[in-house]
Write an enzyme that holds these catalytic residues in place. Sequence first.
Site, PDB file in Angstrom:
ATOM      1  N   CYS A  93       0.800  -1.226   0.000  1.00 43.99           N
ATOM      2  CA  CYS A  93       0.000   0.000   0.000  1.00 43.99           C
ATOM      3  C   CYS A  93       0.840   1.287   0.000  1.00 43.99           C
ATOM      4  O   CYS A  93       1.422   1.616  -1.019  1.00 43.99           O
ATOM      5  CB  CYS A  93      -0.979  -0.054   1.173  1.00 43.99           C
ATOM      6  SG  CYS A  93      -2.384   1.050   0.950  1.00 43.99           S
ATOM      7  N   ARG A 127     -12.566   6.202  -0.645  1.00 42.19           N
ATOM      8  CA  ARG A 127     -11.571   5.181  -0.316  1.00 42.19           C
ATOM      9  C   ARG A 127     -12.019   3.835  -0.861  1.00 42.19           C
ATOM     10  O   ARG A 127     -13.214   3.533  -0.895  1.00 42.19           O
ATOM     11  CB  ARG A 127     -11.358   5.094   1.191  1.00 42.19           C
ATOM     12  CG  ARG A 127     -10.815   6.371   1.805  1.00 42.19           C
ATOM     13  CD  ARG A 127     -10.337   6.142   3.236  1.00 42.19           C
ATOM     14  NE  ARG A 127      -9.116   5.340   3.286  1.00 42.19           N
ATOM     15  CZ  ARG A 127      -7.895   5.819   3.064  1.00 42.19           C
ATOM     16  NH1 ARG A 127      -7.718   7.082   2.745  1.00 42.19           N
ATOM     17  NH2 ARG A 127      -6.846   5.029   3.148  1.00 42.19           N
ATOM     18  N   HIS A 192      -3.351  -5.568   2.609  1.00 40.40           N
ATOM     19  CA  HIS A 192      -2.988  -5.795   4.005  1.00 40.40           C
ATOM     20  C   HIS A 192      -3.607  -7.136   4.357  1.00 40.40           C
ATOM     21  O   HIS A 192      -4.088  -7.854   3.485  1.00 40.40           O
ATOM     22  CB  HIS A 192      -3.597  -4.692   4.887  1.00 40.40           C
ATOM     23  CG  HIS A 192      -3.186  -3.306   4.520  1.00 40.40           C
ATOM     24  ND1 HIS A 192      -2.000  -2.756   4.913  1.00 40.40           N
ATOM     25  CD2 HIS A 192      -3.815  -2.348   3.807  1.00 40.40           C
ATOM     26  CE1 HIS A 192      -1.923  -1.512   4.460  1.00 40.40           C
ATOM     27  NE2 HIS A 192      -2.999  -1.243   3.778  1.00 40.40           N
TER      28      HIS A 192
HETATM   29  N1  GLN Z   1      -2.128   6.966   1.898  1.00 40.40           N
HETATM   30  C1  GLN Z   1      -2.319   5.936   0.986  1.00 40.40           C
HETATM   31  C2  GLN Z   1      -3.723   5.826   0.426  1.00 40.40           C
HETATM   32  O1  GLN Z   1      -4.705   6.060   1.112  1.00 40.40           O
HETATM   33  C3  GLN Z   1      -1.842   4.633   1.607  1.00 40.40           C
HETATM   34  C4  GLN Z   1      -2.754   4.023   2.625  1.00 40.40           C
HETATM   35  C5  GLN Z   1      -2.283   2.685   3.134  1.00 40.40           C
HETATM   36  O2  GLN Z   1      -1.087   2.377   3.168  1.00 40.40           O
HETATM   37  N2  GLN Z   1      -3.232   1.870   3.589  1.00 40.40           N
HETATM   38  O3  GLN Z   1      -3.837   5.518  -0.718  1.00 40.40           O
END
Ligand code: GLN
Length: 245
Positions: A93, A127, A192
Amino acid sequence: MLLKVCHLYPDLLNLYGDRGNVMAFVRRCRWRGIGVEVVAVDLGDEVDFREMDFLFLGGGSDREQGLMARDLVRRRECLREAIEDGLVVLAICGGYQLLGRYYRSADGRTIPGLDLLDFYTEAGASRLIGNVAVEVVIEGERVKVTGFENHAGRTYLGRIAPFGRVLAGHGNNGRDGTEGARYKNVFCSYLHGPLLPKNPRLTDHLISLALRRRGLPAELTPLDDGLEAAASEVMLRRLLGPGKA
Ligand code: GLN
């Protein structure tokens, strides 16, 4: 034999239990009598990636990415050489995003990446969150990998292969069906979970690649993965429907 694992920014980059990736790599080595040493590298610490066998870079929020990006830049040449030499890398990520050209956050701030791999990332208005199933090719065999994603960034690949093909979930950008990126022995993913404890086949592949790079026998003693397989089956059934696990 002793494999050296580098955990880069363990305190800054540790979203959703990402450090479990290092634990899984280490445990699955030690259970087979393969010695492992873990070197934690924080902001400002010195490290020569060329001496390492496995490098792990976890996920982090935009704020943490900004902090580590500045420190990461000075390590670029050393990391580039190690990658070209076949260093095994797993980047998740936020760590994944910074190996590419740049990450542009929702407020328009651009965090320059290392530009080691051909992709860029721009945050979208929403998101991309949820459980994911991805089909990945490991040593010529199609393997279903599961994990959990939560990112604003949409990553667009240039001339680089994806890590896998999205079966369920969003992946790189929610549009083109790609998930993550792959170059030489570098594996990048939004997953993750953490990824490696959930997907022992992938973990063993990374261990074998690291051993092979050192010219060591890469044939691994099988372990009992019954629990992991059962957990994966439940998730795949939930995401893909009965009979598709
Ligand atoms: N800041 C990044 C995003 O939201 C990474 C987030 C993360 O590592 N989960 O895309």
